[in-house]
Motif scaffolding. Structure first.
Motif, PDB file in Angstrom:
ATOM      1  N   TYR A  81       1.671  -0.061 -12.477  1.00 20.65           N
ATOM      2  CA  TYR A  81       1.109  -1.353 -12.096  1.00 20.65           C
ATOM      3  C   TYR A  81       2.126  -2.486 -12.268  1.00 20.65           C
ATOM      4  CZ  TYR A  81       0.616  -1.763 -17.186  1.00 20.65           C
ATOM      5  OH  TYR A  81       0.865  -1.795 -18.546  1.00 20.65           O
ATOM      6  N   PHE A  90      -4.452  -7.139  -7.419  1.00 22.19           N
ATOM      7  CA  PHE A  90      -3.751  -6.274  -6.474  1.00 22.19           C
ATOM      8  C   PHE A  90      -4.704  -5.231  -5.890  1.00 22.19           C
ATOM      9  CE2 PHE A  90      -0.629  -7.676  -9.619  1.00 22.19           C
ATOM     10  CZ  PHE A  90       0.387  -8.154  -8.811  1.00 22.19           C
ATOM     11  N   GLY A  91      -4.324  -4.699  -4.736  1.00 16.79           N
ATOM     12  CA  GLY A  91      -4.997  -3.528  -4.201  1.00 16.79           C
ATOM     13  C   GLY A  91      -4.575  -2.307  -4.997  1.00 16.79           C
ATOM     14  N   ALA A  92      -5.338  -1.222  -4.886  1.00 15.35           N
ATOM     15  CA  ALA A  92      -5.041  -0.012  -5.653  1.00 15.35           C
ATOM     16  C   ALA A  92      -5.078   1.218  -4.761  1.00 15.35           C
ATOM     17  CB  ALA A  92      -6.030   0.152  -6.808  1.00 15.35           C
ATOM     18  N   PHE A 118       1.143  -3.082  -5.783  1.00 16.47           N
ATOM     19  CA  PHE A 118      -0.084  -2.286  -5.820  1.00 16.47           C
ATOM     20  C   PHE A 118      -0.251  -1.657  -7.198  1.00 16.47           C
ATOM     21  CE2 PHE A 118       1.267  -2.041  -1.345  1.00 16.47           C
ATOM     22  CZ  PHE A 118       0.115  -2.475  -0.710  1.00 16.47           C
ATOM     23  N   ARG A 160     -10.238  -3.653  -2.297  1.00 17.68           N
ATOM     24  CA  ARG A 160      -8.998  -3.340  -1.571  1.00 17.68           C
ATOM     25  C   ARG A 160      -8.404  -2.053  -2.140  1.00 17.68           C
ATOM     26  NH1 ARG A 160      -4.832  -6.887  -1.916  1.00 17.68           N
ATOM     27  NH2 ARG A 160      -5.520  -7.971  -3.791  1.00 17.68           N
ATOM     28  N   LEU A 263       0.017   0.291   3.859  1.00 16.38           N
ATOM     29  CA  LEU A 263      -0.816  -0.193   2.768  1.00 16.38           C
ATOM     30  C   LEU A 263      -0.854  -1.716   2.742  1.00 16.38           C
ATOM     31  CD1 LEU A 263       0.355   2.259  -0.041  1.00 16.38           C
ATOM     32  CD2 LEU A 263      -1.746   2.405   1.299  1.00 16.38           C
ATOM     33  N   LYS A 264       0.286  -2.340   2.959  1.00 15.77           N
ATOM     34  CA  LYS A 264       0.331  -3.799   2.993  1.00 15.77           C
ATOM     35  C   LYS A 264      -0.498  -4.345   4.161  1.00 15.77           C
ATOM     36  CE  LYS A 264       3.170  -5.343  -0.281  1.00 15.77           C
ATOM     37  NZ  LYS A 264       2.827  -6.432  -1.227  1.00 15.77           N
ATOM     38  N   ILE A 267      -4.524  -2.750   3.334  1.00 19.46           N
ATOM     39  CA  ILE A 267      -5.149  -3.070   2.048  1.00 19.46           C
ATOM     40  C   ILE A 267      -5.022  -4.560   1.753  1.00 19.46           C
ATOM     41  CG2 ILE A 267      -4.954  -2.778  -0.457  1.00 19.46           C
ATOM     42  CD1 ILE A 267      -4.490   0.135  -0.072  1.00 19.46           C
ATOM     43  N   ASP A 268      -3.847  -5.119   2.037  1.00 18.66           N
ATOM     44  CA  ASP A 268      -3.620  -6.540   1.785  1.00 18.66           C
ATOM     45  C   ASP A 268      -3.857  -7.410   3.018  1.00 18.66           C
ATOM     46  OD1 ASP A 268      -2.957  -5.840  -0.754  1.00 18.66           O
ATOM     47  OD2 ASP A 268      -0.833  -6.322  -0.609  1.00 18.66           O
TER      48      ASP A 268
END
Length: 297
Positions: A81, A90-92, A118, A160, A263-264, A267-268
């Motif tokens: 992390y 943050f997303g995970a 993340f 997220r 992912l960016k 998720i973001d």
């Protein structure tokens, strides 16, 4: 009495220039504020090819071990992390290893993804012989642990979340996406599953296959997974050139850069990363790429 003709007053040039500059600054600031308001989950500086190919991103990271004795539904693992929370939560992402493998086989992804912003959980499964459906359930159990009772739960935005996995773990990531439509991203890495069609998946999915995979050949696995996802879904298929089934088990720049971008992006909701996904990337490391550009999510 002589009347004077009124004259129109004009401000000096320097005053007009200053006003124009102020207006420009206001517009720029307003645009930046609006962008931030529309996309509050951006984390880190604007990306470049060098930044997503780097071994480490802009965030310093730490890690903590989770014993299998302290959790239910999966076999424990390691959480990576970002150490700073200055930019918010943050997303995970939870990541499963493949058949007979442990989390050490995919551990390189932990710090690499975490340093990009993340929380990453590389897990061990209950049994090294667990099948994809079970691995999917375990990925979801790991996400529930992360957001519900882990030591880093306050660093995570529970809305997220994403899943990844190698081989049967990759097949498990598809199972998890099918079971939990609220997931924001899924990335099977040289995935293996007897089920080929996941027509109800609503999670943006990046399928990564390997050209020389003899364990889960792309013609019967990764390509079939891509084709079996809904045509309207944000999805992509990336085939690693001259790569084997075990390419995801060691540090791999191509896997990392496009996983980070996916992912960016999803998720973001960080559209700054769209440039690396659309138009379709090309290069000697990629033997084939398909995508449903432009992305809708």
């Amino acid at each position: 009495m002589q009347m004077k003709t009124p004259s129109t007053h004009r401000a000096p040039k320097w005053t007009r220039a200053a006003a124009a500059l102020a207006a420009t600054v206001a517009l720029t600031t307003g645009a930046a504020t609006a962008e931030a308001a529309e996309n509050p989950f951006e984390r880190g500086p604007a990306p470049t090819t060098a930044s997503i190919e780097a071994l480490r991103g802009p965030f310093a990271t730490a890690q903590t071990t989770v014993s299998s004795l302290s959790v239910r539904g999966f076999g424990g693992g390691t959480i990576y992390y970002p150490t700073s929370t200055a930019e918010g939560t943050f997303g995970a992402v939870a990541i499963s290893p493949g058949y007979t493998a442990s989390q050490s086989s995919i551990s390189w992804l932990g710090p690499r993804l975490a340093s990009q912003g993340f929380v990453v959980f590389t897990i061990d499964t209950n049994s090294r012989y667990d099948q994809p459906a079970s691995r999917g359930d375990q990925l979801l159990a790991a996400l529930d642990y992360l957001t519900g009772s882990s030591a880093v739960r306050d660093r995570i935005d529970p809305d997220r979340l994403g899943v990844m996995g190698h081989s049967m773990g990759g097949g498990g990531s598809l199972e998890a996406a099918e079971d939990r439509p609220s997931l924001q991203a899924a990335i099977p890495l040289t995935g293996w599953n007897t089920t080929k069609t996941f027509s109800t998946v609503r999670t943006p999915t990046l399928i990564i296959g390997a050209e020389d995979d003899s364990v889960a050949p792309v013609a019967t696995h990764s390509e079939r997974f891509y084709e079996g996802l809904p045509a309207t879904l944000d999805k992509a298929y990336l085939e690693l050139a001259n790569a084997s089934h075990f390419a995801p088990n060691t540090s791999n720049t191509t896997i990392a850069k496009y996983s980070i971008s996916w992912l960016k992006r999803f998720i973001d909701n960080d559209t700054r990363y769209e440039q690396f996904l659309c138009p379709a990337p090309r290069g000697t490391a990629i033997s084939e790429y398909r995508d449903t550009c432009p992305h809708q999510g």
